[in-house]
Design an enzyme around this catalytic site. Structure first.
Site, short mmCIF file in Angstrom:
data_model
loop_
_atom_site.label_atom_id
_atom_site.label_comp_id
_atom_site.label_asym_id
_atom_site.label_seq_id
_atom_site.Cartn_x
_atom_site.Cartn_y
_atom_site.Cartn_z
N CYS A 1 0.90 -5.76 -3.85
CA CYS A 1 1.44 -4.49 -3.38
C CYS A 1 2.60 -4.75 -2.41
CB CYS A 1 0.35 -3.68 -2.68
SG CYS A 1 0.93 -2.12 -1.98
N CYS B 1 1.48 -3.58 1.29
CA CYS B 1 0.45 -4.21 2.11
C CYS B 1 0.07 -5.62 1.68
CB CYS B 1 -0.80 -3.33 2.15
SG CYS B 1 -1.75 -3.31 0.61
N CYS C 1 -2.84 1.33 -5.06
CA CYS C 1 -3.32 0.12 -4.39
C CYS C 1 -4.64 0.48 -3.72
CB CYS C 1 -2.29 -0.34 -3.35
SG CYS C 1 -2.91 -1.68 -2.30
N CYS D 1 -4.11 0.17 0.43
CA CYS D 1 -3.30 1.11 1.24
C CYS D 1 -3.09 2.47 0.57
CB CYS D 1 -1.95 0.49 1.59
SG CYS D 1 -0.78 0.36 0.21
N CYS E 1 0.97 0.79 -16.62
CA CYS E 1 2.43 0.94 -16.58
C CYS E 1 2.81 1.07 -15.10
CB CYS E 1 2.81 2.19 -17.36
SG CYS E 1 4.57 2.42 -17.56
#
Length: 158
Positions: free
Chosen positions: A73, A76, A121, A124, A145
């Site tokens: 991510c 984070c 995510c 976060c 995707c």
């Protein structure tokens, strides 16, 4: 008068936005204010990760990326996907047939007038993209995707 009061109370009770209530119930390990996210993320990262925007197709350098490693991510650093689960979908966005276990969370959105499975995510809550059922049949049949701008890449150590 009682009928009018009953109608008014019913409208007040049943007009609450269900998705807003669901958002309040979500909790993530990493939480920051909108101002903090804006300070840490680029304008485009903020638009995708915090406002659920979509980057233009074929705009991400990660779309054709094939080096061994882990996609994390961009907000984070949470591990999301591995290169070994990436495939060329031809859609214009990085696509994976599965996520790293515990790396992503799922929700839904109806922004286009129909329900889609949204990917966030798990650490976060940043918006990553969507999951569709048109992935490789020989593996999971799923296509995650994902917006390339929502991820960073960490190469596998030799």
């Amino acid at each position: 008068m009682k009928k009018l009061l009953l109608i008014a109370v019913s409208i007040a009770l049943f007009s609450c936005n269900g998705t807003a209530q669901e958002k309040e119930q979500e909790s993530f390990e990493v939480t920051k204010s909108e101002a903090e996210w804006k300070k840490e993320l680029s304008e485009n990262e903020f638009a995708v990760l915090r406002q659920a925007a979509t980057e233009p197709p074929f705009s991400s350098e990660l779309n054709n990326f094939k080096k061994p490693g882990t996609f994390v991510c961009a907000a984070c650093g949470n591990e999301l996907y591995r290169t070994e689960n990436k495939f060329m979908s031809g859609t214009g966005w990085p696509s994976f047939d599965r996520a790293i276990e515990g790396g992503v969370a799922y929700g839904s959105d109806t922004k286009l007038g129909y329900q889609r499975d949204e990917v966030h995510c798990a650490r976060c809550g940043g918006h990553l993209g969507h999951v569709f059922n048109d992935g490789p049949k020989e593996t999971t049949g799923k296509r995650h995707c994902i917006n390339g701008i929502a991820m960073d890449f960490i190469p596998k150590k030799q």
